[in-house]
Motif scaffolding. Structure first.
Motif, short mmCIF file in Angstrom:
data_model
loop_
_atom_site.label_atom_id
_atom_site.label_comp_id
_atom_site.label_asym_id
_atom_site.label_seq_id
_atom_site.Cartn_x
_atom_site.Cartn_y
_atom_site.Cartn_z
N TYR A 20 0.79 -3.43 9.40
CA TYR A 20 0.70 -1.30 9.83
C TYR A 20 2.13 -1.22 10.50
N MET B 82 0.97 -1.34 0.16
CA MET B 82 0.18 0.25 0.31
C MET B 82 0.89 1.03 -0.26
N ASP B 83 1.95 1.57 1.02
CA ASP B 83 2.63 2.48 0.76
C ASP B 83 4.14 1.51 1.80
N ASP B 84 5.17 2.35 2.47
CA ASP B 84 6.21 2.01 2.63
C ASP B 84 5.44 1.93 4.05
N GLU B 85 4.48 2.20 4.69
CA GLU B 85 4.60 0.90 6.50
C GLU B 85 3.05 0.40 6.03
N ASN B 86 2.77 0.32 5.17
CA ASN B 86 1.36 -0.84 4.98
C ASN B 86 1.07 -2.09 4.04
#
Length: 126
Positions: free
Chosen positions: A53, A35-39
């Motif tokens: 996450y 989803m992105d760097d944290e998800n």
């Protein structure tokens, strides 16, 4: 409205790379949807999924946070042990594991933790 929606578990991770390695290489899950760097979104069977996450709060829960239902808990436990997963042993009133597996009136269960301290389980209905 919610009764018609899919349910999604949400798990915390301090170290996303370490957690991703565990879920992919140890548990054998398919690569997540980034989803992105944290998800990271992992997909399971029958349209299920969970979100991993990034947060510093990972590992603080003392309860089961997510589980998989199986029809062969003994085989799943043996397979995961061969991959390095360590199963918890419990001896509480009403719940005692033997070789990592507890037998209850509703089925059998086994618990283990991921690299982030999240408590996960396997469950086989009676």
């Amino acid at each position: 409205m919610l009764k018609e929606r899919e349910i999604m578990a949400v798990l915390p991770a301090v170290d996303m790379a370490r957690a991703s390695d565990f879920y992919g290489n140890v548990l054998g899950l398919d690569a997540p949807q980034v989803m992105d760097d944290e998800n990271l979104l992992y997909h399971g069977g029958n349209g299920t999924h969970f979100l991993l996450y990034k947060t510093d709060n990972a590992g603080s829960a003392k309860n089961t946070q997510m589980g998989w239902e199986t029809t062969d808990i003994d085989g799943e436990v043996a397979d995961l042990r061969s991959r390095g997963v360590v199963f918890e042993d419990y001896d509480f009133p009403g719940l005692k594991t033997e070789e990592g597996i507890a037998s209850t009136p509703v089925g059998k269960a086994a618990w283990f933790t991921d690299t982030e301290g999240n408590i996960l389980n396997l469950f086989q209905r009676a």
